[in-house]
Scaffold this motif. Structure first.
Motif, PDB file in Angstrom:
ATOM      1  N   VAL A 159      15.177  38.525 -12.082  1.00  0.00           N
ATOM      2  CA  VAL A 159      14.163  39.174 -11.254  1.00  0.00           C
ATOM      3  C   VAL A 159      12.768  38.728 -11.679  1.00  0.00           C
ATOM      4  CG1 VAL A 159      13.269  41.372 -10.428  1.00  0.00           C
ATOM      5  CG2 VAL A 159      15.685  41.151 -10.989  1.00  0.00           C
ATOM      6  N   MET A 160      12.538  38.652 -12.976  1.00  0.00           N
ATOM      7  CA  MET A 160      11.230  38.235 -13.473  1.00  0.00           C
ATOM      8  C   MET A 160      10.946  36.781 -13.113  1.00  0.00           C
ATOM      9  SD  MET A 160      11.394  40.103 -17.190  1.00  0.00           S
ATOM     10  CE  MET A 160      11.767  41.851 -17.307  1.00  0.00           C
ATOM     11  N   PHE A 161      11.968  35.921 -13.241  1.00  0.00           N
ATOM     12  CA  PHE A 161      11.833  34.512 -12.858  1.00  0.00           C
ATOM     13  C   PHE A 161      11.452  34.418 -11.383  1.00  0.00           C
ATOM     14  CE2 PHE A 161      13.577  30.603 -11.098  1.00  0.00           C
ATOM     15  CZ  PHE A 161      13.228  29.634 -12.026  1.00  0.00           C
ATOM     16  N   LEU A 162      12.147  35.180 -10.537  1.00  0.00           N
ATOM     17  CA  LEU A 162      11.867  35.161  -9.101  1.00  0.00           C
ATOM     18  C   LEU A 162      10.469  35.683  -8.805  1.00  0.00           C
ATOM     19  CD1 LEU A 162      12.698  34.858  -6.158  1.00  0.00           C
ATOM     20  CD2 LEU A 162      13.824  37.089  -6.301  1.00  0.00           C
ATOM     21  N   THR A 163      10.066  36.744  -9.486  1.00  0.00           N
ATOM     22  CA  THR A 163       8.734  37.312  -9.258  1.00  0.00           C
ATOM     23  C   THR A 163       7.641  36.314  -9.615  1.00  0.00           C
ATOM     24  OG1 THR A 163       9.570  39.529  -9.740  1.00  0.00           O
ATOM     25  CG2 THR A 163       7.187  39.209  -9.851  1.00  0.00           C
ATOM     26  N   ILE A 164       7.805  35.625 -10.747  1.00  0.00           N
ATOM     27  CA  ILE A 164       6.819  34.613 -11.155  1.00  0.00           C
ATOM     28  C   ILE A 164       6.774  33.482 -10.135  1.00  0.00           C
ATOM     29  CG2 ILE A 164       6.214  32.914 -12.926  1.00  0.00           C
ATOM     30  CD1 ILE A 164       7.602  34.797 -14.963  1.00  0.00           C
ATOM     31  N   ALA A 165       7.954  33.051  -9.659  1.00  0.00           N
ATOM     32  CA  ALA A 165       8.015  31.976  -8.672  1.00  0.00           C
ATOM     33  C   ALA A 165       7.336  32.385  -7.369  1.00  0.00           C
ATOM     34  CB  ALA A 165       9.467  31.586  -8.414  1.00  0.00           C
ATOM     35  N   GLN A 166       7.503  33.647  -6.970  1.00  0.00           N
ATOM     36  CA  GLN A 166       6.889  34.118  -5.726  1.00  0.00           C
ATOM     37  C   GLN A 166       5.381  34.283  -5.878  1.00  0.00           C
ATOM     38  OE1 GLN A 166       9.339  37.628  -5.206  1.00  0.00           O
ATOM     39  NE2 GLN A 166      10.495  36.682  -3.534  1.00  0.00           N
ATOM     40  N   GLN A 167       4.934  34.745  -7.048  1.00  0.00           N
ATOM     41  CA  GLN A 167       3.507  34.966  -7.261  1.00  0.00           C
ATOM     42  C   GLN A 167       2.768  33.676  -7.609  1.00  0.00           C
ATOM     43  OE1 GLN A 167       3.288  38.036 -10.243  1.00  0.00           O
ATOM     44  NE2 GLN A 167       3.662  39.678  -8.764  1.00  0.00           N
ATOM     45  N   THR A 179       5.839  27.097 -12.605  1.00  0.00           N
ATOM     46  CA  THR A 179       5.346  28.105 -13.549  1.00  0.00           C
ATOM     47  C   THR A 179       6.488  28.997 -14.028  1.00  0.00           C
ATOM     48  OG1 THR A 179       3.209  28.108 -12.406  1.00  0.00           O
ATOM     49  CG2 THR A 179       3.662  29.948 -13.887  1.00  0.00           C
ATOM     50  N   ALA A 180       7.438  29.297 -13.139  1.00  0.00           N
ATOM     51  CA  ALA A 180       8.590  30.109 -13.528  1.00  0.00           C
ATOM     52  C   ALA A 180       9.428  29.382 -14.579  1.00  0.00           C
ATOM     53  CB  ALA A 180       9.438  30.438 -12.308  1.00  0.00           C
ATOM     54  N   SER A 181       9.659  28.073 -14.382  1.00  0.00           N
ATOM     55  CA  SER A 181      10.408  27.295 -15.377  1.00  0.00           C
ATOM     56  C   SER A 181       9.640  27.221 -16.688  1.00  0.00           C
ATOM     57  CB  SER A 181      10.676  25.881 -14.848  1.00  0.00           C
ATOM     58  OG  SER A 181      11.558  25.905 -13.747  1.00  0.00           O
ATOM     59  N   GLY A 182       8.330  27.056 -16.607  1.00  0.00           N
ATOM     60  CA  GLY A 182       7.513  27.036 -17.820  1.00  0.00           C
ATOM     61  C   GLY A 182       7.576  28.352 -18.567  1.00  0.00           C
ATOM     62  N   ALA A 183       7.658  29.468 -17.818  1.00  0.00           N
ATOM     63  CA  ALA A 183       7.754  30.782 -18.449  1.00  0.00           C
ATOM     64  C   ALA A 183       9.061  30.915 -19.227  1.00  0.00           C
ATOM     65  CB  ALA A 183       7.650  31.878 -17.393  1.00  0.00           C
ATOM     66  N   PHE A 229       2.770  25.721 -17.785  1.00  0.00           N
ATOM     67  CA  PHE A 229       2.827  26.730 -18.838  1.00  0.00           C
ATOM     68  C   PHE A 229       1.642  27.684 -18.710  1.00  0.00           C
ATOM     69  CE2 PHE A 229       4.969  22.933 -20.511  1.00  0.00           C
ATOM     70  CZ  PHE A 229       6.232  23.475 -20.738  1.00  0.00           C
ATOM     71  N   ASP A 230       1.953  28.954 -18.447  1.00  0.00           N
ATOM     72  CA  ASP A 230       0.951  29.999 -18.274  1.00  0.00           C
ATOM     73  C   ASP A 230       1.445  31.234 -19.025  1.00  0.00           C
ATOM     74  OD1 ASP A 230      -0.630  32.151 -17.346  1.00  0.00           O
ATOM     75  OD2 ASP A 230      -1.034  31.133 -15.455  1.00  0.00           O
ATOM     76  N   VAL A 231       0.791  31.551 -20.134  1.00  0.00           N
ATOM     77  CA  VAL A 231       1.233  32.664 -20.975  1.00  0.00           C
ATOM     78  C   VAL A 231       1.140  33.986 -20.232  1.00  0.00           C
ATOM     79  CG1 VAL A 231       0.772  33.949 -23.096  1.00  0.00           C
ATOM     80  CG2 VAL A 231       0.624  31.455 -23.100  1.00  0.00           C
ATOM     81  N   VAL A 232       0.091  34.168 -19.434  1.00  0.00           N
ATOM     82  CA  VAL A 232      -0.068  35.426 -18.690  1.00  0.00           C
ATOM     83  C   VAL A 232       1.074  35.589 -17.688  1.00  0.00           C
ATOM     84  CG1 VAL A 232      -1.540  36.713 -17.099  1.00  0.00           C
ATOM     85  CG2 VAL A 232      -2.564  35.422 -18.989  1.00  0.00           C
ATOM     86  N   ALA A 233       1.406  34.517 -16.986  1.00  0.00           N
ATOM     87  CA  ALA A 233       2.502  34.582 -16.021  1.00  0.00           C
ATOM     88  C   ALA A 233       3.831  34.862 -16.713  1.00  0.00           C
ATOM     89  CB  ALA A 233       2.588  33.274 -15.238  1.00  0.00           C
TER      90      ALA A 233
END
Length: 454
Positions: A93-101, A106-110, A238-242
């Protein structure tokens, strides 16, 4: 006494026929999780069929390699216990949320940042366990379940305003799949009962095929064998906040891995030193999640789902789960199986997934049941966490006029619920306890000084 009888059950090598049979059983029980995890992302982000098949292959491959890693435990990686690895529910869910936002890069980097964070935090993580009590974990699991049901409900109904929105045929197929799953769970016992989710998926798929709602034309097309491609979304960003929601979850995941490792060791009758074996489990999770970031998947972590199988069958050998890992790798490299999975309608996947992930909510409820909610402080910790966690889930766009950086955190119900629970637990419980201790210490000192003054 024979040499075989001296071998601990967890280290016993069974005949190949038995290992294949019991290994396949593990695979069948967990097979729905990789498929539904990929479909959650693929359908929500409208990914192409080819990319979906690639991600299914990558997920099965990493689950298989991770299962082999945890079963064999080379070096300091893996617990040498009968573990099966799967994509984590909350991280999906978090991966999807990051990808949508943000975007998929960025999701893969997270995911990569979170895997590295595992290695960084592991030496001191034990000191943080007291900040993640049952009230925090239980709240997070409830929010995960609510968010997933909402996401999958949207997948089943379709997008509002489009011609196919709320199609009764799609909704009926999803409800039928849910009914099949619950029926199998009620009627079947033993191994078939453990396969209720997968059997529900199969029954829903058969119903869809009978009703002409499936397209098999692409299953036979293309190569028979294929390997998942590296960096399917391009170079990670790579985005630490995301990555903050996943970073928070990683610590909770370490706590869960601790409980799972101890539980599995007890089931198989193996005495372990948690200070040695638990870090090995977590290192395995970190390594496979790191690989997942480069192959486009979410975090790949150990699963406690197979504990019931081990207890029910009394087959404790880690070589059985190693065999399951080898079967998963074989499935990953078989392209037709991936294309067949991709042909399953969204309504069937959605119905199956809502049952699978709603179970996460029941686990959260069970954890919260062990918390004394008659205690005023715990009541307000849970209430505050649910308010901050449910608001962005139930009221999309609530923080849309806030700065973009704040939106990423405030708009993520899972992150906000967990952060709020942690902070309020510290304020209501830890700081209050510290004040009570200081007050008691001062009163004791005054009583001791009074006779001296007289």
């Amino acid at each position: 006494m024979s040499r075989a009888s001296d071998t601990p059950a967890v280290d016993a090598v069974l005949p190949w026929s038995q290992m294949l049979l019991f290994g396949l059983q593990h695979v069948l029980v967990m097979a729905a999780v990789p498929i539904t995890s990929v479909f959650l992302v693929a359908k929500a982000l409208s990914l192409s069929a080819d990319l979906t098949v690639n991600l299914i292959s990558a997920t099965f491959l990493l689950c298989g390699i991770g299962t082999l890693l945890q079963s064999f435990g080379p070096g300091k990686l893996g617990a040498k216990l009968p573990f099966v690895m799967v994509p984590g529910g909350a991280p999906i869910v978090m991966f999807l949320t990051i990808a949508q936002q943000r975007d998929l890069q960025t999701a893969s980097g997270a995911v990569i940042l979170t895997a590295l964070f595992y290695f960084l935090v592991l030496p001191v993580f034990a000191r943080c366990i007291r900040f993640f009590p049952k009230i925090v974990i239980g709240t997070l699991l409830m929010l995960v379940a609510i968010n997933l049901v909402k996401v999958y409900g949207g997948i089943i109904a379709g997008k509002a305003g489009t011609p196919g929105f709320a199609d009764p045929a799609h909704i009926g197929l999803a409800l039928a799949t849910i009914a099949f799953t619950l029926l199998f769970a009620r009627v079947f016992k033993g191994m078939l009962g453990q396969l209720a989710v997968l059997l529900g998926l199969v029954a829903g798929t058969v119903l869809a095929a009978v009703c002409g709602m499936m397209d098999f034309s692409g299953v036979a097309a293309g190569p028979v064998w294929s390997a998942p491609s590296l960096l399917p979304f391009g170079m990670p960003h790579f985005d630490v906040v995301a990555a903050l929601p996943l970073l928070i979850f990683s610590v909770i995941s370490m706590v869960e891995a601790t409980g799972q490792t101890i539980a599995v060791a007890e089931v198989v009758g193996k005495k372990i030193d948690p200070r040695d074996v638990v870090p090995r489990t977590i290192r395995g999770d970190a390594l496979m999640s790191l690989a997942g970031g480069f192959f486009g998947t979410s975090m790949i972590i150990t699963s406690g789902e197979n504990i019931g199988i081990v207890r029910a069958t009394n087959v404790r050998s880690r070589y059985v789960t190693a065999t399951a890992g080898a079967i998963l790798v074989l499935i990953a490299l078989s392209a037709p199986l991936g294309r067949l999975a991709s042909a399953i309608p969204e309504a069937v996947v959605g119905g199956t997934a809502m049952v699978v992930f709603a179970i996460i909510g029941t686990i959260g409820i069970d954890i919260l049941r062990k918390v004394d909610l008659h205690e005023r402080s715990n009541m307000f910790v849970l209430a505050g966490a649910l308010v901050m966690g449910l608001l962005p889930i139930l009221v999309p766009g609530l923080y849309s006029k806030f700065p973009a950086t704040l939106q990423l955190v405030l708009g993520n119900g899972l992150a906000m619920g967990a952060i709020t629970a942690i902070v309020l637990n510290i304020v209501f419980n830890h700081l209050a306890a510290a004040r009570r201790d200081d007050s008691h210490h001062n009163e004791t000192a005054q009583h001791e000084q009074a006779p001296a003054a007289q």
